[in-house]
Design a protein around this motif. Sequence first.
Motif, PDB file in Angstrom:
ATOM      1  N   GLU A   1      73.782   6.658  41.592  1.00 26.08           N
ATOM      2  CA  GLU A   1      73.058   7.325  40.510  1.00 26.08           C
ATOM      3  C   GLU A   1      71.890   6.470  40.029  1.00 26.08           C
ATOM      4  OE1 GLU A   1      73.835   8.969  36.014  1.00 26.08           O
ATOM      5  OE2 GLU A   1      75.518   8.823  37.406  1.00 26.08           O
TER       6      GLU A   1
ATOM      7  N   GLU B   1      76.761  17.822  42.338  1.00 24.91           N
ATOM      8  CA  GLU B   1      77.636  17.542  41.210  1.00 24.91           C
ATOM      9  C   GLU B   1      76.908  16.647  40.225  1.00 24.91           C
ATOM     10  OE1 GLU B   1      81.436  15.973  42.067  1.00 24.91           O
ATOM     11  OE2 GLU B   1      82.126  17.748  43.178  1.00 24.91           O
ATOM     12  N   TRP B   2      77.143  16.903  38.947  1.00 24.86           N
ATOM     13  CA  TRP B   2      76.536  16.077  37.907  1.00 24.86           C
ATOM     14  C   TRP B   2      77.622  15.763  36.874  1.00 24.86           C
ATOM     15  CZ3 TRP B   2      72.257  13.351  37.016  1.00 24.86           C
ATOM     16  CH2 TRP B   2      71.983  12.942  35.715  1.00 24.86           C
ATOM     17  N   GLU B   3      78.016  14.489  36.858  1.00 20.00           N
ATOM     18  CA  GLU B   3      79.064  14.045  35.937  1.00 20.00           C
ATOM     19  C   GLU B   3      80.322  14.910  36.062  1.00 20.00           C
ATOM     20  OE1 GLU B   3      77.229  14.016  32.090  1.00 20.00           O
ATOM     21  OE2 GLU B   3      76.007  12.238  32.549  1.00 20.00           O
TER      22      GLU B   3
ATOM     23  N   ARG C   1      80.662  17.925  37.226  1.00 19.53           N
ATOM     24  CA  ARG C   1      80.516  19.387  37.063  1.00 19.53           C
ATOM     25  C   ARG C   1      79.599  19.938  38.154  1.00 19.53           C
ATOM     26  NH1 ARG C   1      78.869  20.659  30.983  1.00 19.53           N
ATOM     27  NH2 ARG C   1      79.431  22.760  31.717  1.00 19.53           N
TER      28      ARG C   1
END
Length: 620
Positions: free
Chosen positions: A137, A231-233, A235
Amino acid sequence: MTFPIVDLEVFWSAVETASDQARLGVFLARLDATPPRVIYVSAFAATLVGRSVDEIVGQPPWLALAPEDVARIRELNANPAGGPLAFDVTVVRPDGVRVPFELGSARFATPEGLFAFGYLRDVSAERHTVVALRESEERFRFLVENAPDGVVILVDGKIVFINPSGTRLLGAPPATVLGTSVLAYLPPADAQATMQRIGEMFRSGKDMPSSEYGVLADPKRTVEIKSMLCEWEGRRAVIAFARDVTERKALHEKLVAADRFAALGKLAAGVAHEINNPLAYAQLGIELVGRRLAKLGLDETVLGELRGHLHEATHGLERIAAVTADLRTFARLDDTPPGAVDLVAVVEQSLRMVENELRHRARLVRELADVAPVVGNASRLEQVFVNLLLNAVHALRTPATDVVTVTIDQVGEHVRVTIADTGHGIAPSVIDRVFDPFFTTKEIGDGMGLGLSVCKNIVEALRGTIALESSPRGTTVVVSLPTFTRTIAIPRTLTPPAAATTSRRRILVVDDEPFVRETLTVLLATYHDVEAVDGGPAALARLAAEAFDIILCDVMMPIMNGMEVHRAVAAKFPGLERRIIFVTGGAFAPELITFLNTPGVRCLAKPFRLDQILAAVAMA
């Protein structure tokens, strides 16, 4: 509607420069060939795929693609209903390196065939960005924050990450954009399409191809967005890569417009041809009626009245003929070497071509001095002055008081043409750019910005100069051209002067228009022995049976055109081809234009008078 006249060599040079600046490789392929083949590729495109331009031109458009992509491309090319496409492919360079590319193309049809214009864009940087996202990230943030393209991450349709380029493209303040819906920055129609595409991505689990969107903050901007799932954190999210393609889209629109202009030129030539054929037999028919009236023994008063009506009809036909001559000039691609040109006649012709627009917008003042011939090409110089006159007309504001002044004078070894208008002028901030290709102060759709650039190139190629001055009170353009000092031969394309007929000759008239054929036969029969046939095959059969002194042959005919008749006569009756006089209502096929410009080939343009035909026969 008035269209600027495009110099294709300059235009393709501008296309290549613009594509290089946009980091796009562009190409043009002919799809109806077997197999399809590339007929143009930019140098930048060749560099992208690791090959030279010569290695690509003439080869199938899938030459450099990976085997797994070739079948898909061939299938798309075979689809007659195929529309614009954009998809990912892999290019295999000669050293075996595989590189991902985005390939886009749009097909279009012209009278010459079916073509596809396309572009290649190296997307390896985008792929590397996605890999970096998945691996780290922090590395992702470093790369994305400095990426030239916009990067946006959406969760439930809301922006949770956006880089500086993204905020610039959306026209959104960086401090307020996070947490807002991306739909708030798109026009309503594009917002609805975005919702549908995101929904489809989540339902299918597949990435969506690139698509173009508008931006509410800047209605003139077009942004291309490529979206994929991520996907982000923890989710499910959508990552979108956004690129400003406003210039690329404008380039595509200019290419489409150029294709329309080319089609318009062919249409103009076709219309001129179709009008000139009936004009020819109408004019010859009037001459025939006039000659026979004198033999009817009519009262002189009645005879004079009828001749007056015929004179008026002839005048009307001459006006129509002038219009079709202008159409032929508009459609002609004239690459004749520079020679002596009567600049006054060229300017007069240019004024006739813009007369309809000019007379409703301003008062015209002419100051045309008697000057020496200049070095040039008449049709190219007409192109220059038509462009300059139209620019002057379009700058006018008040028809009651506006004036366009055209002046011709000679200063030493140069002749100057000055075109001055009382229009709104050109802003000082842009006047230095007016000769740049694709620069225009007009609204989108009102011009391609090529007119002045083309004018400059034509004039400078003739060792002349073009200068422009402007103020809020109007604009003045001065074109200066060197005088022609060498003695040259009279161009053979000029109409021969009237001449007395020689002894009777045997003439074969070859024309597929019955009225032209029959009227010419009747009129010429007073002076010569005439036979007529309706086409090339019949003419060859008649020549095999009997000798003729002169062949009067139409150019545009079915089955065999005039060029094919010429070749057949040269092969079967050597020497007789030099006594063919061609007549044409307008040849608009490139090979016929080239043929008619060949030394030794004589041609008269329809409509023509009997004395012109007799003079041509006497000179043959």
